[in-house]
Design an enzyme around this catalytic site. Sequence first.
Site, PDB file in Angstrom:
ATOM      1  N   TYR A 291      19.513  55.557  41.639  1.00 25.14           N
ATOM      2  CA  TYR A 291      20.101  56.335  40.553  1.00 25.14           C
ATOM      3  C   TYR A 291      20.891  57.514  41.115  1.00 25.14           C
ATOM      4  CZ  TYR A 291      16.772  53.807  37.550  1.00 25.14           C
ATOM      5  OH  TYR A 291      16.053  52.841  36.891  1.00 25.14           O
TER       6      TYR A 291
ATOM      7  N   LYS B 141      20.165  49.749  24.996  1.00 25.58           N
ATOM      8  CA  LYS B 141      21.421  50.490  25.174  1.00 25.58           C
ATOM      9  C   LYS B 141      22.017  50.966  23.853  1.00 25.58           C
ATOM     10  CE  LYS B 141      22.560  48.071  29.470  1.00 25.58           C
ATOM     11  NZ  LYS B 141      23.568  47.270  30.213  1.00 25.58           N
ATOM     12  N   GLY B 142      21.154  51.256  22.896  1.00 27.82           N
ATOM     13  CA  GLY B 142      21.619  51.783  21.617  1.00 27.82           C
ATOM     14  C   GLY B 142      21.824  50.749  20.534  1.00 27.82           C
ATOM     15  N   LEU B 143      21.673  49.468  20.875  1.00 24.64           N
ATOM     16  CA  LEU B 143      21.861  48.424  19.866  1.00 24.64           C
ATOM     17  C   LEU B 143      20.848  48.544  18.728  1.00 24.64           C
ATOM     18  CD1 LEU B 143      22.685  45.021  21.618  1.00 24.64           C
ATOM     19  CD2 LEU B 143      24.044  46.232  19.910  1.00 24.64           C
TER      20      LEU B 143
ATOM     21  N   THR C 137      19.601  50.925  17.072  1.00 24.05           N
ATOM     22  CA  THR C 137      19.672  52.229  16.420  1.00 24.05           C
ATOM     23  C   THR C 137      20.640  52.111  15.246  1.00 24.05           C
ATOM     24  OG1 THR C 137      21.570  53.091  17.675  1.00 24.05           O
ATOM     25  CG2 THR C 137      19.380  53.360  18.675  1.00 24.05           C
TER      26      THR C 137
ATOM     27  N   GLY D  16      14.206  49.909  28.268  1.00 25.38           N
ATOM     28  CA  GLY D  16      15.250  49.485  27.346  1.00 25.38           C
ATOM     29  C   GLY D  16      14.767  49.204  25.944  1.00 25.38           C
TER      30      GLY D  16
ATOM     31  N   VAL E  99      15.517  50.334  23.047  1.00 22.37           N
ATOM     32  CA  VAL E  99      16.544  50.216  22.011  1.00 22.37           C
ATOM     33  C   VAL E  99      17.797  49.504  22.530  1.00 22.37           C
ATOM     34  CG1 VAL E  99      15.741  52.181  20.665  1.00 22.37           C
ATOM     35  CG2 VAL E  99      17.426  52.550  22.483  1.00 22.37           C
TER      36      VAL E  99
END
Length: 285
Positions: free
Chosen positions: A36, A188-190, A192, A184, A186
Amino acid sequence: MGLGCMNLPHRYNDAALIMNTAIDQGINYFDTADLYDKGKNEELIGKFLKEHNKRSDIIIASKVGNAFNYEDDDVKWDPSRAHILSSVKESLRRLGTDYLDLYMLHGGMIEDNKDETIDAFNTLKRDGLIRTYGISSIRPNVIDYYLNHSDIDVVMMQFNMIDNRPEMLTEAIAAHDVKILARGPVMKGLLTDNYAEVIDRKFKDGVMDYSREELTETLTKAAQDAPLAESAIRYLLNQPVASIVSGASSVDQLTTNLAHYEQVSNSKTTTRDHFKDLDYKDHLS
């Protein structure tokens, strides 16, 4: 819940505010990796733990297996004993600690010399540089080998209502008294309320077994039942996971995640009727 640190801001003060808020809200698991931001993520965490004297309060996990350099973006997979024994020293230096609570192999291939990798982790555990080890992998054949030939304590997998393949592995993992870390949650935001925008930005071609049209239709239907983020957390709370590792790039994102968690943490029921059952054999990459 655990704090996935990969998306922490690069500015120390912003990152420290998120980590401090997480601790204040009862989160004591921080998840990072040497890859990272090429070690800078570990350095942020290490600086924070030192300045706030929080090392003894936090369970720190890092990952290894990707050889990188600072001159270019080239990354090579290297699960060798030599690389692991060398990399842990760098991670410990960046984190400002003399041990890791958890060290994970950051991936895994069936072609790897897995016995050599296992020996490296056992050596680190025997020498007191790590307390436990595990793998972060989605490959069932790799997971199976480590379950049967090593003393791993955890398996980290992407696990959510869209990528629900880990459901096929939970019984085998539990049979070895190994814990699951769900990353993961959510997707990557899907999962929400911003799913339409996220599809436009990140998933124009769909994902997994979903075309873009199927993805939009599925999420639209699911959102009518309950807020998607709450459904996502409720789903995982009904799975045998030890921790839901949720990333945060801002304090607002962190507190929103925690609010959803608190909202559903006492609920015992969930549904994913709108989502497909996925099969690992079609997704071995």
